[in-house]
Scaffold this active site. Sequence first.
Site, PDB file in Angstrom:
ATOM      1  N   ASP A 196       0.852  -1.194   0.000  1.00 55.77           N
ATOM      2  CA  ASP A 196       0.000   0.000   0.000  1.00 55.77           C
ATOM      3  C   ASP A 196       0.886   1.241   0.000  1.00 55.77           C
ATOM      4  O   ASP A 196       2.074   1.164   0.316  1.00 55.77           O
ATOM      5  CB  ASP A 196      -0.864   0.024   1.267  1.00 55.77           C
ATOM      6  CG  ASP A 196      -1.944  -1.064   1.257  1.00 55.77           C
ATOM      7  OD1 ASP A 196      -2.082  -1.764   0.245  1.00 55.77           O
ATOM      8  OD2 ASP A 196      -2.632  -1.208   2.281  1.00 55.77           O
TER       9      ASP A 196
ATOM     10  N   ARG B 238      -0.809  -0.484  -8.829  1.00 56.83           N
ATOM     11  CA  ARG B 238      -2.225  -0.205  -8.510  1.00 56.83           C
ATOM     12  C   ARG B 238      -2.397   1.309  -8.438  1.00 56.83           C
ATOM     13  O   ARG B 238      -1.753   1.969  -7.631  1.00 56.83           O
ATOM     14  CB  ARG B 238      -2.580  -0.822  -7.158  1.00 56.83           C
ATOM     15  CG  ARG B 238      -3.959  -0.398  -6.640  1.00 56.83           C
ATOM     16  CD  ARG B 238      -4.058  -0.506  -5.101  1.00 56.83           C
ATOM     17  NE  ARG B 238      -3.787  -1.813  -4.601  1.00 56.83           N
ATOM     18  CZ  ARG B 238      -3.350  -2.055  -3.351  1.00 56.83           C
ATOM     19  NH1 ARG B 238      -3.142  -1.069  -2.498  1.00 56.83           N
ATOM     20  NH2 ARG B 238      -3.118  -3.284  -2.958  1.00 56.83           N
TER      21      ARG B 238
END
Length: 279
Positions: A107, A158
Amino acid sequence: MIPPIASKFVAGESPASALEHAAAQNRDGVKVILNLLGEHYDDPANAAADTKAYRSLVRDIAASDLDACISVKPSQIGLHIGDGEFRSNYRSIVEVADEEGVFVWCDMEDADTTDITLDTFEELAHEFEGGIGQCVQSNLKRTNDDLERLADVPGKIRLVKGAYDESPDISYKQKSKVNEVYRADLETLFDSYEGEIAVGSHDPEMIEYAEELSSEYDRPFEVQMLMGVREDAQRDLAAEGREVWQYAPYGDKWLSYFYRRIRERKENVLFAARAVLGI
Ligand code: FAD
């Protein structure tokens, strides 16, 4: 035990319940990214414990038939303790994941951590020849340049809009501007990123734009959405043949994550109120 109201967004407290959740999603054609809840650790023992938990989870995923992978947070595995702590914990997770053939996502947290997070992605992705993926945030003014720099880094990227409240000097604050930049970042990814592309968004307009770019560039992409958010759309997209990954958090630190999900959207507040009042 997680109350039923929170279990819409969190896949239980234990790895076993997270794996059960993954199995249920897989039956609907949706793959699962498991995230052990935890962040902002200052104590090396906490970072080491979560690193160990991820290594064990990777082995559990590999021993199952599940379409599942993991996503870690830098501050969960040592970034606030030091760059070296983060790098070595991350490497030890990626080593076991590489041996076991399980994909590892990282992340992206607040903007103070962007440099070290991207540097580590670049280093490990080259060393392990892919097998890892990095989240980047379109609300940061730097991201389009970062994407150009990362163009030949193997693995996956992402793209998300960005969840952290950053200063206006370094970030776009207006929703419409973030949407515009998200589209531009998608164009950069389809045009020049050599690895694989993940659209981390619930926004039908962004997914539609990615579909257009996918046809134009003849390149696939995957969609990633959070557990508990647009799950019908997740199943529908998967049924249409799109690769869909659901990001499913689990673990005993579910309360603050649950509050974040509830606060971010009026419909979720109503859902919570109805559940509490039993109506
Ligand atoms: P928004 O701009 O919030 O909403 C756009 C449209 O999407 C809405 O108008 C609506 O049509 C639809 N929509 C959005 N939410 C809902 C809902 N609850 N129910 C129904 N429709 C909805 N951020 C980070 O900063 N770092 C990360 O590492 C990170 N990882 C993420 C991983 C995944 C898989 C996902 C999905 C998000 C992640 N995020 C991360 C969060 C991200 O940055 C955004 O804050 C979040 O996804 C909201 O933006 P959005 O693109 O979904 O759309």
